[in-house]
Design a protein around this motif. Structure first.
Motif, PDB file in Angstrom:
ATOM      1  N   ALA A 126       0.832  -1.205   0.000  1.00 26.81           N
ATOM      2  CA  ALA A 126       0.000   0.000   0.000  1.00 26.81           C
ATOM      3  C   ALA A 126       0.866   1.254   0.000  1.00 26.81           C
ATOM      4  O   ALA A 126       0.567   2.241  -0.681  1.00 26.81           O
ATOM      5  CB  ALA A 126      -0.924  -0.013   1.207  1.00 26.81           C
ATOM      6  N   HIS A 129       2.147   1.945  -3.449  1.00 23.95           N
ATOM      7  CA  HIS A 129       1.136   2.560  -4.301  1.00 23.95           C
ATOM      8  C   HIS A 129       0.919   4.033  -3.942  1.00 23.95           C
ATOM      9  O   HIS A 129       0.775   4.888  -4.828  1.00 23.95           O
ATOM     10  CB  HIS A 129      -0.177   1.792  -4.188  1.00 23.95           C
ATOM     11  CG  HIS A 129      -0.095   0.383  -4.689  1.00 23.95           C
ATOM     12  ND1 HIS A 129      -1.025  -0.585  -4.368  1.00 23.95           N
ATOM     13  CD2 HIS A 129       0.822  -0.224  -5.487  1.00 23.95           C
ATOM     14  CE1 HIS A 129      -0.681  -1.729  -4.957  1.00 23.95           C
ATOM     15  NE2 HIS A 129       0.432  -1.522  -5.635  1.00 23.95           N
ATOM     16  N   THR A 130       0.907   4.331  -2.646  1.00 26.03           N
ATOM     17  CA  THR A 130       0.671   5.711  -2.211  1.00 26.03           C
ATOM     18  C   THR A 130       1.817   6.632  -2.616  1.00 26.03           C
ATOM     19  O   THR A 130       1.598   7.739  -3.133  1.00 26.03           O
ATOM     20  CB  THR A 130       0.471   5.750  -0.686  1.00 26.03           C
ATOM     21  OG1 THR A 130      -0.703   4.993  -0.343  1.00 26.03           O
ATOM     22  CG2 THR A 130       0.302   7.174  -0.187  1.00 26.03           C
ATOM     23  N   ARG A 227      -4.306  -1.893  -9.078  1.00 24.79           N
ATOM     24  CA  ARG A 227      -3.682  -2.222  -7.797  1.00 24.79           C
ATOM     25  C   ARG A 227      -4.111  -3.613  -7.319  1.00 24.79           C
ATOM     26  O   ARG A 227      -3.330  -4.322  -6.656  1.00 24.79           O
ATOM     27  CB  ARG A 227      -4.023  -1.155  -6.770  1.00 24.79           C
ATOM     28  CG  ARG A 227      -2.992   0.004  -6.675  1.00 24.79           C
ATOM     29  CD  ARG A 227      -2.605   0.616  -8.015  1.00 24.79           C
ATOM     30  NE  ARG A 227      -1.415   1.445  -7.948  1.00 24.79           N
ATOM     31  CZ  ARG A 227      -1.423   2.756  -7.700  1.00 24.79           C
ATOM     32  NH1 ARG A 227      -2.565   3.391  -7.498  1.00 24.79           N
ATOM     33  NH2 ARG A 227      -0.276   3.427  -7.687  1.00 24.79           N
ATOM     34  N   TYR A 255      -2.936  -3.945   4.043  1.00 28.47           N
ATOM     35  CA  TYR A 255      -3.116  -2.957   2.982  1.00 28.47           C
ATOM     36  C   TYR A 255      -4.109  -1.880   3.428  1.00 28.47           C
ATOM     37  O   TYR A 255      -3.859  -0.678   3.292  1.00 28.47           O
ATOM     38  CB  TYR A 255      -3.611  -3.641   1.713  1.00 28.47           C
ATOM     39  CG  TYR A 255      -3.541  -2.768   0.482  1.00 28.47           C
ATOM     40  CD1 TYR A 255      -2.517  -2.926  -0.445  1.00 28.47           C
ATOM     41  CD2 TYR A 255      -4.486  -1.771   0.237  1.00 28.47           C
ATOM     42  CE1 TYR A 255      -2.440  -2.125  -1.576  1.00 28.47           C
ATOM     43  CE2 TYR A 255      -4.417  -0.961  -0.885  1.00 28.47           C
ATOM     44  CZ  TYR A 255      -3.398  -1.141  -1.789  1.00 28.47           C
ATOM     45  OH  TYR A 255      -3.321  -0.350  -2.906  1.00 28.47           O
ATOM     46  N   ARG A 256      -5.230  -2.328   3.994  1.00 27.29           N
ATOM     47  CA  ARG A 256      -6.276  -1.381   4.392  1.00 27.29           C
ATOM     48  C   ARG A 256      -5.856  -0.504   5.553  1.00 27.29           C
ATOM     49  O   ARG A 256      -6.456   0.566   5.778  1.00 27.29           O
ATOM     50  CB  ARG A 256      -7.540  -2.154   4.755  1.00 27.29           C
ATOM     51  CG  ARG A 256      -8.278  -2.705   3.548  1.00 27.29           C
ATOM     52  CD  ARG A 256      -9.297  -3.721   3.973  1.00 27.29           C
ATOM     53  NE  ARG A 256     -10.374  -3.869   3.010  1.00 27.29           N
ATOM     54  CZ  ARG A 256     -11.283  -4.823   3.072  1.00 27.29           C
ATOM     55  NH1 ARG A 256     -11.240  -5.711   4.057  1.00 27.29           N
ATOM     56  NH2 ARG A 256     -12.230  -4.912   2.157  1.00 27.29           N
ATOM     57  N   ARG A 259      -4.232   2.172   3.191  1.00 28.76           N
ATOM     58  CA  ARG A 259      -4.837   2.686   1.969  1.00 28.76           C
ATOM     59  C   ARG A 259      -6.156   1.950   1.734  1.00 28.76           C
ATOM     60  O   ARG A 259      -6.250   0.753   1.990  1.00 28.76           O
ATOM     61  CB  ARG A 259      -3.865   2.437   0.813  1.00 28.76           C
ATOM     62  CG  ARG A 259      -4.293   2.927  -0.547  1.00 28.76           C
ATOM     63  CD  ARG A 259      -3.221   2.543  -1.574  1.00 28.76           C
ATOM     64  NE  ARG A 259      -3.609   2.941  -2.913  1.00 28.76           N
ATOM     65  CZ  ARG A 259      -3.273   4.109  -3.466  1.00 28.76           C
ATOM     66  NH1 ARG A 259      -2.541   4.962  -2.768  1.00 28.76           N
ATOM     67  NH2 ARG A 259      -3.647   4.404  -4.693  1.00 28.76           N
ATOM     68  N   LEU A 261      -9.074  -0.230   0.059  1.00 34.02           N
ATOM     69  CA  LEU A 261      -9.041  -1.336  -0.899  1.00 34.02           C
ATOM     70  C   LEU A 261     -10.398  -2.014  -0.909  1.00 34.02           C
ATOM     71  O   LEU A 261     -10.913  -2.415   0.139  1.00 34.02           O
ATOM     72  CB  LEU A 261      -7.960  -2.353  -0.511  1.00 34.02           C
ATOM     73  CG  LEU A 261      -7.879  -3.603  -1.396  1.00 34.02           C
ATOM     74  CD1 LEU A 261      -7.310  -3.234  -2.769  1.00 34.02           C
ATOM     75  CD2 LEU A 261      -7.015  -4.671  -0.739  1.00 34.02           C
TER      76      LEU A 261
END
Length: 317
Positions: A126, A129-130, A227, A255-256, A259, A261
């Motif tokens: 995550a 990706h951020t 993603r 992940y959550r 970010r 999802l």
């Protein structure tokens, strides 16, 4: 030691280093040690990526590393360039990441606390990706795209999986049905999905674990993509693990924590990821272990594609 490696060491000022070959997958990767410092010297598979694509990869690695993501950093040669071409071979040097791989495809997961490390994997994914979303690539940035065309089009990135020569009649019908259904469903939903730069190969071998830290190596397949494709790639090789439901839940929770999802389409991306391997192996069937891997890939794809198609039918897709 090859002449290309010897010349590369000169270009980077590493003539007195000790060198050992550690990987011969897509690239030939050498561990280089000199005066207490360790580097990864990469000789890239010829024809896989253009110079522009490799320079873009190195540019991205530098940016996400500066953003706090655990990745190798590119090292410039003596002339200031990060990428060199020696006798037609593209070469670069990266910093060496400490730790050990999370595991190997045929050997399982090598970690005493499996759910904790998968949660950490989800968190670092995550963050990747951020940080990538916060970065602005240069105008000449060039990496391939794991978009709908790259996955399901007439010329997908990893070959036409539905034409794998080992597929029997039933398999061919299954793969053709999947390609049609997945393309229809993804076309309808793609504009609503999280899309951007992804690693695209977060399998066990490319996840380095060092204490509480999780770091990523081998960005050869990286580019633009959904993603959920990154999430599916991290999970697909673990389907046969006895604690797979716990590993999946831990990765998604990690992940959550960093970010948002929505995993409602994860079955679709698990099937897309499984299908890509059936295409990837087509040109590698005659390599050592190629036919055994092909058999495994097709077996996994049968299961995952069938699950997705059944769910799509039940939902009225």
């Amino acid at each position: 030691m090859s002449a290309v490696v010897q010349q590369a060491l000169k270009l980077w000022g590493l003539e007195a280093a000790t060198v050992s070959l550690i990987a011969t997958r897509e690239n030939h990767v050498y561990r280089v040690n000199r005066e207490g410092e360790t580097y990864a010297l990469r000789l890239h598979r010829q024809g896989l990526h253009s110079n522009a694509a490799l320079q873009s990869e190195l540019q991205w690695l530098a940016a996400i590393g500066a953003g706090g993501v655990g990745v190798p950093s590119p090292i410039a040669a003596k002339d200031g360039r990060f990428l060199q071409t020696i006798d037609g071979v593209q070469v670069d040097v990266l910093t060496w990441l400490s730790g050990r791989p999370l595991g190997a495809t045929t050997q399982g997961i090598d970690h005493p606390d499996r759910t904790s490390v998968f949660r950490a994997l989800g968190q670092e994914m995550a963050r990747l990706h951020t940080v990538s979303d916060a970065w602005t690539p240069s105008a000449d940035f060039a990496r391939w795209s794991w978009d709908r065309a790259g996955l399901l089009g007439d010329a997908p990135l990893w070959d036409r999986f539905w034409e794998n020569p080992s597929l029997n009649v039933t398999d061919r019908a299954l793969f053709a049905n999947f390609r049609f259904t997945a393309n229809r469903d993804l076309e309808r939903l793609e504009t609503t999905l999280d899309y951007g730069l992804i690693h695209a190969d977060l399998v066990r071998e490319n996840v380095m674990v060092d204490g509480d830290h999780v770091r990523f190596i081998d960005f050869d397949d990286a580019g633009f993509g959904f993603r959920l494709f990154d999430v599916a790639t991290a999970l697909i090789k673990n389907l046969d693990e006895p604690d797979y439901p716990d590993l999946k839940a831990a990765l998604l929770a990690g992940y959550r924590a960093e970010r948002p999802l929505d995993p409602s389409l994860l079955d679709l991306f698990m099937a897309l990821r499984a299908a890509t391997y059936v295409g990837w192996i087509i040109s590698r069937l005659d390599e050592e272990g190629g036919h055994a891997r092909n058999t495994r890939f097709i077996k996994t794809a049968r299961t995952v594609l069938t699950k997705y198609l059944n769910r799509s039918t039940q939902s009225g897709g």
